[in-house]
Enzyme design. Structure first.
Site, PDB file in Angstrom:
ATOM      1  N   PRO A 107       0.827  -1.212   0.000  1.00  0.00           N
ATOM      2  CG  PRO A 107      -0.122  -1.133   2.128  1.00  0.00           C
ATOM      3  CD  PRO A 107       0.662  -2.016   1.209  1.00  0.00           C
ATOM      4  CB  VAL A 108       0.849   4.395  -2.036  1.00  0.00           C
ATOM      5  CG1 VAL A 108       1.212   3.680  -3.310  1.00  0.00           C
ATOM      6  CG2 VAL A 108      -0.598   4.800  -2.028  1.00  0.00           C
ATOM      7  N   GLY A 111       4.129   3.468   5.195  1.00  0.00           N
ATOM      8  CA  GLY A 111       5.274   3.081   6.011  1.00  0.00           C
ATOM      9  C   GLY A 111       5.906   1.765   5.621  1.00  0.00           C
ATOM     10  CG  LEU A 112       4.000  -1.463   4.962  1.00  0.00           C
ATOM     11  CD1 LEU A 112       2.894  -2.416   4.538  1.00  0.00           C
ATOM     12  CD2 LEU A 112       4.812  -2.094   6.090  1.00  0.00           C
ATOM     13  N   GLY A 113       7.409   1.197   2.607  1.00  0.00           N
ATOM     14  CA  GLY A 113       8.459   1.377   1.595  1.00  0.00           C
ATOM     15  C   GLY A 113       7.974   1.214   0.171  1.00  0.00           C
ATOM     16  CB  SER A 114       4.669   1.703  -1.383  1.00  0.00           C
ATOM     17  OG  SER A 114       4.324   2.437  -2.498  1.00  0.00           O
ATOM     18  CB  ALA A 116      12.156   2.496  -1.473  1.00  0.00           C
ATOM     19  CB  ALA A 117       9.086  -1.699  -2.935  1.00  0.00           C
ATOM     20  CG  ASP A 158      11.864   3.507   3.328  1.00  0.00           C
ATOM     21  OD1 ASP A 158      12.157   3.268   4.514  1.00  0.00           O
ATOM     22  OD2 ASP A 158      10.739   3.901   2.968  1.00  0.00           O
TER      23      ASP A 158
HETATM   24  O1  PMV Z   1       8.869   5.382   4.242  1.00  0.00           O
HETATM   25  P1  PMV Z   1       8.491   5.262   5.664  1.00  0.00           P
HETATM   26  O2  PMV Z   1       7.166   5.823   5.996  1.00  0.00           O
HETATM   27  O3  PMV Z   1       8.740   3.888   6.194  1.00  0.00           O
HETATM   28  O4  PMV Z   1       9.488   6.208   6.531  1.00  0.00           O
HETATM   29  C1  PMV Z   1      10.848   6.049   6.548  1.00  0.00           C
HETATM   30  C2  PMV Z   1      11.384   6.270   7.896  1.00  0.00           C
HETATM   31  C3  PMV Z   1      11.583   7.685   8.387  1.00  0.00           C
HETATM   32  O5  PMV Z   1      12.579   7.565   9.393  1.00  0.00           O
HETATM   33  C4  PMV Z   1      10.301   8.227   9.002  1.00  0.00           C
HETATM   34  C5  PMV Z   1      12.033   8.642   7.307  1.00  0.00           C
HETATM   35  C6  PMV Z   1      13.438   8.372   6.795  1.00  0.00           C
HETATM   36  O6  PMV Z   1      13.777   8.923   5.734  1.00  0.00           O
HETATM   37  O7  PMV Z   1      14.208   7.633   7.430  1.00  0.00           O
END
Ligand code: PMV
Length: 323
Positions: A107-108, A111-114, A116-117, A158
């Site tokens: 899911p976008v 917090g699961l790195g969508s 970057a993935a 990420d």
């Molecule tokens: O992409 P997210 O939502 O998992 O966030 C990454 C983690 C943070 O520490 C909040 C941001 C970062 O750039 O490290």
């Protein structure tokens, strides 16, 4: 729009995949130079498939979000076009006449790195289609450039955990380090269903830090101490200790202002149903939380999370490693 048609008669030229990720300990403080621990989630994948384009143009089709991007004309701030241009520039090639089809189970803005993935899957697919092999470090560095569009000031965690595809001890600006896991650890990932762009949470933390640097620095130091203790507890496979550290990390994140009533509700439900500990994972505000469970608590904690409003619960295991 003559889109979407995900399937095509043309045979693919290449494809690439990449996992999602969770942050076990240390999000937000990692932006300020403190360590963090993250792990890939192979149950959730992004995939990119490269086909010859029927019209000979370079385009990206993201089927899940109903988006089509013409790379030649897309704006500078488009992450798909940015990724393709970065790969072509690095290889000194013109934009290829390819159609890249993206699918993602991640899911976008959760917090699961969508982001970057998807970028990692695209980079892998493009490089394979060009017949080029890159190291994980090179893919990670390229994806970091795209991450800047999503995050503003990303720490790089990420892209690192996703491109390397293994659990990492991460400090901004340094190569990732593996770490020991002494026992298989079962984690449940509960989704609040609330999209929460990381850049907003990161920007709010920055505003707080600017307004009251000593309070925020103390919270970052507190989180860093938790992350260091967690490293030892992970090596020892000490679930009760890890659970307590997750709860302590969650408290510090709430003090930073990145928790939410929904995240607190899911964490409390997991603990009450027998999880060792629980915390938000990633940017916070919405998105996902994680809970550490014994195998025999998987079902009751999953049920409790769903009853408390989780939109989805995904199970993942951290497997034991020597280092
Ligand atoms: O992409 P997210 O939502 O998992 O966030 C990454 C983690 C943070 O520490 C909040 C941001 C970062 O750039 O490290």
């Amino acid at each position: 729009m003559t889109f979407p048609q995900g399937e095509t008669d043309a045979s693919p030229l290449a494809s690439g995949r990449a996992p999602g990720k969770i942050i076990l300990f240390g999000e937000h403080a990692v932006v300020y130079g403190r360590p963090a621990i993250a792990a890939p989630v192979f149950r959730l994948q992004a995939e990119a498939v490269v086909y010859p384009d029927p019209e000979g143009v370079c385009r990206v089709e993201a089927l899940d979000i109903g988006q089509q991007v013409m790379v030649a004309t897309a704006g500078e701030d488009d992450p798909f076009a940015r990724l393709v241009r970065l790969v072509c520039t690095a290889l000194d090639r013109p934009l290829p006449p390819w159609r890249m089809v993206i699918r993602s189970e991640i899911p976008v803005a959760s917090g699961l790195g969508s982001g970057a993935a998807v970028a990692t899957a695209m980079a892998r697919a493009l490089l394979a289609a060009f017949g080029v092999e890159w190291s994980a470090a090179a893919v990670s560095a390229l994806v970091y450039e795209v991450e800047k569009l999503h995050h503003g000031t990303p720490s790089g965690i990420d892209n690192t955990v996703i491109a390397y595809g293994r659990p990492v001890w991460f400090v901004r600006g340094q190569p990732p380090m593996p770490f020991a896991v002494g026992a298989a650890l079962d984690l449940l990932i509960g989704d609040t269903g609330i999209a929460s762009p990381t850049r907003l949470a990161v920007a709010d933390v920055r505003r707080g830090w600017e307004a009251d640097p000593s309070r925020f620095e103390a919270l970052f130091d507190r989180i860093a101490a938790i992350v260091h203790e967690a490293r030892t507890a992970l090596a020892e496979g000490d679930r009760p200790r890890l659970g307590a550290l997750m709860d302590a990390n969650q408290e510090a994140l709430a003090a930073l202002g990145v928790s939410s009533p929904e995240l607190e509700r899911l964490c409390a439900a997991a603990r009450a149903a027998g999880a060792w500990g629980a915390k938000l994972s990633g940017g916070g505000r919405g998105g996902n939380m994680i809970a550490l469970v014994d195998p025999d608590r998987r079902e009751p904690v999953t049920a409790a999370l769903l009853a408390a409003g989780a939109h989805r619960v995904v199970h993942t295991t951290l497997t034991p490693t020597a280092q």
